[in-house]
Design a protein around this motif. Structure first.
Motif, PDB file in Angstrom:
ATOM      1  N   UNK A   1      76.672  66.529  23.643  1.00  0.00           N
ATOM      2  CA  UNK A   1      75.682  65.466  23.519  1.00  0.00           C
ATOM      3  C   UNK A   1      75.686  64.550  24.719  1.00  0.00           C
TER       4      UNK A   1
ATOM      5  N   UNK B   1      66.625  71.767  33.060  1.00  0.00           N
ATOM      6  CA  UNK B   1      67.710  71.010  32.435  1.00  0.00           C
ATOM      7  C   UNK B   1      67.184  70.138  31.308  1.00  0.00           C
TER       8      UNK B   1
ATOM      9  N   UNK C   1      61.182  62.961  24.998  1.00  0.00           N
ATOM     10  CA  UNK C   1      62.527  63.346  25.418  1.00  0.00           C
ATOM     11  C   UNK C   1      63.577  62.891  24.413  1.00  0.00           C
ATOM     12  N   UNK C   2      64.693  63.628  24.353  1.00  0.00           N
ATOM     13  CA  UNK C   2      65.843  63.083  23.639  1.00  0.00           C
ATOM     14  C   UNK C   2      66.509  62.023  24.510  1.00  0.00           C
TER      15      UNK C   2
ATOM     16  N   UNK D   1      70.123  59.104  24.782  1.00  0.00           N
ATOM     17  CA  UNK D   1      71.370  58.606  24.193  1.00  0.00           C
ATOM     18  C   UNK D   1      71.724  57.310  24.902  1.00  0.00           C
TER      19      UNK D   1
ATOM     20  N   UNK E   1      73.326  61.142  20.989  1.00  0.00           N
ATOM     21  CA  UNK E   1      72.266  62.005  21.488  1.00  0.00           C
ATOM     22  C   UNK E   1      71.227  62.175  20.381  1.00  0.00           C
TER      23      UNK E   1
ATOM     24  N   UNK F   1      66.236  70.298  37.475  1.00  0.00           N
ATOM     25  CA  UNK F   1      66.188  69.321  36.402  1.00  0.00           C
ATOM     26  C   UNK F   1      65.066  69.624  35.426  1.00  0.00           C
TER      27      UNK F   1
ATOM     28  N   UNK G   1      68.266  70.037  27.479  1.00  0.00           N
ATOM     29  CA  UNK G   1      68.699  68.784  26.856  1.00  0.00           C
ATOM     30  C   UNK G   1      67.927  68.580  25.557  1.00  0.00           C
ATOM     31  N   UNK G   2      66.627  68.837  25.610  1.00  0.00           N
ATOM     32  CA  UNK G   2      65.795  68.652  24.420  1.00  0.00           C
ATOM     33  C   UNK G   2      66.255  69.574  23.299  1.00  0.00           C
TER      34      UNK G   2
ATOM     35  N   UNK H   1      75.535  64.664  28.378  1.00  0.00           N
ATOM     36  CA  UNK H   1      75.201  65.717  29.325  1.00  0.00           C
ATOM     37  C   UNK H   1      75.939  65.626  30.643  1.00  0.00           C
ATOM     38  N   UNK H   2      76.821  64.612  30.789  1.00  0.00           N
ATOM     39  CA  UNK H   2      77.593  64.576  32.021  1.00  0.00           C
ATOM     40  C   UNK H   2      78.813  65.463  31.922  1.00  0.00           C
TER      41      UNK H   2
ATOM     42  N   UNK I   1      72.255  58.394  29.200  1.00  0.00           N
ATOM     43  CA  UNK I   1      73.037  59.380  29.951  1.00  0.00           C
ATOM     44  C   UNK I   1      72.603  60.800  29.614  1.00  0.00           C
ATOM     45  N   UNK I   2      71.333  60.977  29.322  1.00  0.00           N
ATOM     46  CA  UNK I   2      70.814  62.323  29.045  1.00  0.00           C
ATOM     47  C   UNK I   2      70.410  62.987  30.346  1.00  0.00           C
ATOM     48  N   UNK I   3      70.714  64.293  30.477  1.00  0.00           N
ATOM     49  CA  UNK I   3      70.384  64.978  31.714  1.00  0.00           C
ATOM     50  C   UNK I   3      68.881  65.077  31.914  1.00  0.00           C
ATOM     51  N   UNK I   4      68.327  64.960  33.092  1.00  0.00           N
ATOM     52  CA  UNK I   4      69.049  64.518  34.275  1.00  0.00           C
ATOM     53  C   UNK I   4      69.206  62.994  34.284  1.00  0.00           C
TER      54      UNK I   4
ATOM     55  N   UNK J   1      69.423  68.712  21.485  1.00  0.00           N
ATOM     56  CA  UNK J   1      69.463  67.506  20.657  1.00  0.00           C
ATOM     57  C   UNK J   1      68.989  67.797  19.234  1.00  0.00           C
TER      58      UNK J   1
ATOM     59  N   UNK K   1      57.220  71.387  23.764  1.00  0.00           N
ATOM     60  CA  UNK K   1      58.528  72.060  23.737  1.00  0.00           C
ATOM     61  C   UNK K   1      58.392  73.241  22.780  1.00  0.00           C
TER      62      UNK K   1
ATOM     63  N   UNK L   1      67.227  60.536  36.468  1.00  0.00           N
ATOM     64  CA  UNK L   1      65.816  60.334  36.133  1.00  0.00           C
ATOM     65  C   UNK L   1      65.668  59.350  34.971  1.00  0.00           C
TER      66      UNK L   1
END
Lengths: 263, 205, 496
Positions: free
Chosen positions: A205, A236, C122-123, C125, C142, A233, A240-241, A207-208, C166-169, A244, A192, C172
């Motif tokens: 936090x 995405x 990965x992060x 939650x 998170x 994704x 997301x990373x 993501x939905x 529930x972290x995007x996506x 956080x 990353x 997955x």
């Protein structure tokens, strides 16, 4: 010695800053010229347009290595492990090195990880450079070996997803991946990477939540940004990373590379 | 002082330029007074970020201008239509909740995200509009890179939009006398009772 | 006042009250979250005991009040075997798929610590379906790799709930195994049973085919198309079979906490050989009784309870049955203990049933071929006769020629059969009704005529009979049969 008036102090700071821009970069960093572009971004800035425009700039062709970062902390000992302030780094800072100013068994040509945003920012500033913005990073990362925008290509996506799925593999050296059409390597599949505005990802936090109910009290202006291209994704997960993280955080898979302005 | 320089200059710069910069820097330090002394500040203090500011009177200031007192810090921009005024009035409300003796011990620092447009004149106008007490309040701007660093340290997210407006989160931070973050709140509509309690304790003698 | 009047008034009042109360037809409801807060936590904070599947933590037997419970759950990204020789990268809560089982009581205050291992890429939650609050906790948990988040919630609703990342996506993260169960018991606790098990079904998507060996990455397109490669209980084909099968004993009452992590499929959960005596459908408060198969939604759960009466191996399946046998949705419950034939006898009769065809015509064909080319040998006759005997004559006279005592005479060691060859041919052709004595025993029955059999067939059958089961020797030719057929009359209805 000049007698400096307080009112002129700001100007001198400015002069200092400008003189830095002209200094040569650290020896060995290969920067590629990237032309300006308008492209569809996953994080558009305005609610009515998916497009983002960036001006031309330079981007390092590979992430910063352990060896390069070692040279930096030797020249700037206040950034060595154990001396860097807790405001700027967390407990994991450079934990994979043998010592504060020595790599130990860490591979010199592997990308440096366990570095915080502040440390990355300081490194780039010391090179007369800066961190790339998210959009600058996103634009170059959208490319594969042949085209500037490969994001619809399932092969491009699957390659990235494949990396996310691997665990526990030791970090390989930088520069082994194929160069994309801009001549830049290792944007995917290695680490990353910090960006200058990682703190502007503007995603919750959870993501939905996708901007369906902009919390005006939390975010001034346009409300929380929505994420376009939800089926992308691969990108995405990168957002997301980044969202956080806090600026002092370090992780085992997070490194960076620098960018430079082009007038 | 050297720390400030080394952080932004590579060791290999030509000696003459370095010496010149050193002299200017020293003069700068003298001009700014005792504010720039990060080495004695605690490891986790916000004042580890030694950054020069310009206040609403156009005078140079430093991030640690309120060192020695508890201080409320936040970031805003002058052209902000809705939320930033709420930010100011929320901090004023926190002030009013304090007993008069405590109020005198509290300092407030608001740093602009928009150094290009928020000139000292503009900052002064914002201050006047809200009737803030300039004996204890400072509205200031930092250089653009420094604004980003300060926001990172304060967990404030922001992005400039193409039309010049900013998308930003609102966080009010209470620093102790040494600049360490004691408490943060994002709540603007209601006064966060936990934050108010910590603030009260911090400003008590 | 007289007692009768008092009692009578009592009943009158009760019936009046219940008659007026519209809810008297069904039991009172729990009141949901509105009545879920039963007060502040009491006593010292408790550190929750978390278990790995298929085990369930023991209930807090001595606790009758709400408490503060501290839950510490760690996320680890691990390469594990999904099927023999097939490796997959799972993202896990607590190192397992499903993640650790969390057991609390309604009204408990939970201080939840989510830790993300430093090796994670990965992060992550967590969204616990039993949490009332934004994202079920996801917004407050998170967590970047190498960091920890904490949030606190009060469990207002009893029930069995899924939790997941529930972290995007999101799809997955769930597809990689990031789910588990949290049980919020009612304030008085659940009734005690002998055994409790923890089972969660999930669907998995790999680039390679089912059981294709080697390391398999996740396939996003298959997940979007809802076309799983594996459908599994507890994250692996071998998770609950062989040595790792669930075990219990006859006489025990078993309770299963069953979840469905998805991400996509709904489960038709069934235990082959058992019926759910009680089923808390969808993990809620009411139970149904006597259920064979229950639907568990993706992101849902159910509690089943059943008593074991008979030993053996019971198979947990998703009754969308190709998933069980072709994608791995199969787990075993091995029950030991004494047999109970009154409930289940096991197999009682095992006899051939040929429908209207012999099992194998090969010896018959051989004999027929030999007959065309010249006479078949006695061996060929015996072989062919045996095939024909079994399924025709054996129905009454049995495969072993013993017949049925007092009903059908034996052919084994039969003095009657061996004495008179022509008589035997005649009986096969024309049947026999009435009294006979065989080996000193009387029989009075009906044998139907078998004149539909050809001369070759009858010759072979009789030759077989005369050379089997201790009968010493004998042979019958088709010509001899033909002669008897010509000289005797068929009874009415028989073939010629």
């Amino acid at each position: 010695m000049h007698a400096v008036m307080p009112a002129k102090a700001g100007i001198h700071v400015l002069a200092l800053a400008l003189s830095l821009a002209a200094l040569p970069a650290a020896a060995g960093t290969d920067y590629r010229r990237i032309e300006g572009a308008t492209f569809q971004s996953v994080l558009p800035e305005a609610l009515d347009s998916k497009n983002v425009t960036i001006g031309r700039y330079q981007l390092a062709s590979t992430p910063v290595t352990n060896a390069e970062f070692l040279a930096f902390v030797r020249a700037h000992p206040q950034w060595q492990r154990g001396r860097a302030a807790k405001l700027f780094v967390d407990e994991g800072y450079l934990r994979h090195w043998g010592g504060p100013a020595g790599l130990g068994s860490a591979v010199p040509q592997a990308p440096v990880v366990q570095v915080s945003w502040f440390a990355a920012d300081a490194y780039c500033a010391a090179q007369g450079a800066r961190l790339p913005t998210w959009h600058e990073w996103e634009w170059v990362a959208a490319a594969d070996e042949r085209v500037t925008d490969a994001r619809q290509d399932p092969v491009w996506r699957q390659r990235i997803l494949g990396w996310y799925a691997e665990t526990g593999t030791a970090l390989p050296r930088v520069g082994r991946g194929p160069a994309n059409v801009h001549g830049v390597q290792d944007l995917h599949g290695l680490v990353w990477e910090w960006v200058e505005d990682f703190g502007a990802m503007m995603v919750s936090g959870d993501n939905r939540e996708q901007g369906s109910d902009p919390d005006l009290m939390k975010f001034c202006g346009a409300g929380a940004m929505t994420m376009e291209q939800k089926e992308n994704y691969a990108v995405m997960m990168r957002i997301a990373m980044l969202s956080s993280l806090k600026a002092a955080y370090t992780t085992a898979n997070l490194g960076f590379r620098c960018a430079k302005d082009l007038p | 002082m050297n720390r400030l320089l080394s952080a932004v200059m590579p060791a290999k710069a030509c000696p003459e330029r370095r010496r010149r910069a050193g002299i200017q820097g020293l003069a700068l330090a003298l001009a700014l007074g005792a504010g720039v002394a990060p080495a004695t500040v605690p490891d986790d203090s916000l004042y580890q970020l030694a950054m020069p500011l310009t206040d609403q009177a156009g005078k140079p200031a430093a991030l640690d201008l309120a060192r020695g007192s508890p201080v409320l810090v936040t970031m805003f921009y002058g052209s902000c239509p809705h939320v930033c005024p709420m930010l100011v009035s929320t901090m004023q409300r926190f002030e009013r909740e304090l007993p008069e003796a405590s109020r005198g011990r509290l300092r407030v620092l608001m740093v602009s995200l928009d150094p290009e447009r928020d000139t000292p004149a503009k900052l002064a106008e914002v201050a006047a509009r809200h009737g803030v007490d300039l004996r204890r309040w400072t509205l200031a701007r930092a250089g653009p890179k420094d604004a980003r660093r300060l926001a990172a340290a304060l967990n404030i997210q922001y992005r400039q939009l193409p039309d010049g407006e900013f998308n930003h989160s609102t966080v009010i931070t209470l620093l102790d006398a040494q600049g360490r973050i004691q408490k943060q709140t994002s709540s603007l509509l209601r006064l966060d009772p936990e934050f108010a309690a910590v603030l009260k304790a911090a400003t008590r003698r | 006042m007289s007692r009768a009047v008092i009692v009578g008034s009592f009943f009158a009042v009760v019936s009046l009250v219940t008659a007026c109360d519209p809810r008297s037809e069904s039991a009172a409801d729990t009141g949901g979250s509105a009545k879920g807060d039963i007060g502040a936590p009491q006593g010292e904070p408790i550190k929750a005991v978390l278990t790995s599947p298929p085990l369930v933590p023991p209930p807090p037997v001595n606790r009758k009040h709400p408490a503060k419970v501290i839950v510490e759950l760690e996320v680890r990204e691990l390469d594990l075997e999904i099927s023999e020789g097939v490796k997959y990268t799972f993202w896990t809560f607590g190192g397992t798929v499903p993640g650790s089982f969390i057991r609390i009581r309604q009204g408990d205050t939970v201080e939840f610590h989510l830790k993300n291992h430093p090796d994670s890429k990965m992060p992550h939650n967590i969204d616990l379906h039993g949490v009332t609050g934004p994202g079920g906790g996801a917004a407050s948990s998170f967590t970047a790799p190498g960091h920890e988040s904490q949030f606190t919630f009060k469990a207002l609703n009893q029930g069995l709930y899924i939790y997941h990342c529930a972290t995007a996506p999101v799809g997955m993260h769930v597809a990689n195994g990031m789910y588990g169960l949290i049980l919020v018991e009612p304030p008085e606790g659940l009734s005690k049973v002998d055994r409790e098990f923890y089972v969660v079904q999930g669907d998995f998507y790999t680039v390679g085919k089912y059981r294709e060996k080697g390391y398999q990455p996740f396939d996003m397109q298959k997940a979007i198309d809802e076309n799983p490669t594996y459908v599994l209980f507890n994250g692996a084909e071998s998770a609950l079979v062989g040595e790792k099968a669930l075990k219990a004993n006859v006489g025990e009452t078993v309770r299963m906490y069953v979840g469905n992590g998805g991400p996509n499929l709904v489960s038709s959960f069934h235990v082959i050989g058992e019926i759910f005596d009680k089923l808390w459908f969808e993990g809620g408060t009411r139970f149904q009784e006597n259920v064979q198969t229950t639907l568990i939604p993706a992101g849902g759960a159910a509690i089943t309870e059943f008593k074991l009466e008979v030993p053996g191996t019971y198979v947990l399946v998703d009754h969308s049955i190709f998933r069980a046998f072709n994608k791995g949705a199969l787990a075993l419950l091995k029950v030991e203990g004494p047999e109970n034939k009154a409930i289940y006898s096991g197999k009682e009769v095992d006899s051939t049933y040929l429908g209207d065809k012999a099992v194998s015509q090969a010896p018959v064909a051989a004999a027929a071929a030999a007959a065309v080319n010249g006479a078949p040998t006695q061996e060929q006759q015996v072989a062919a006769g045996g095939v024909l005997y079994n399924g025709t004559c054996s129905v009454c006279h049995q495969n072993n020629g013993e017949g049925l005592a007092n009903v059908f005479p034996p052919l084994a060691g039969s003095d009657y059969l061996m004495k008179d060859k022509e008589r035997a041919i005649g009986i096969v052709l024309n049947g026999l009704t009435g009294k006979v004595t065989v080996n000193g025993k009387p029989y009075d029955s009906v044998m139907p005529p078998m004149s539909q059999l050809t001369n070759d067939e009858i010759a072979n059958i009789l030759t077989y009979s005369m050379n089997s089961w201790g009968n010493q020797d004998g042979a019958v030719t088709p010509g001899e049969v033909a002669k008897v057929r010509a000289l005797t009359k068929r009874p009415e209805g028989a073939a010629h």
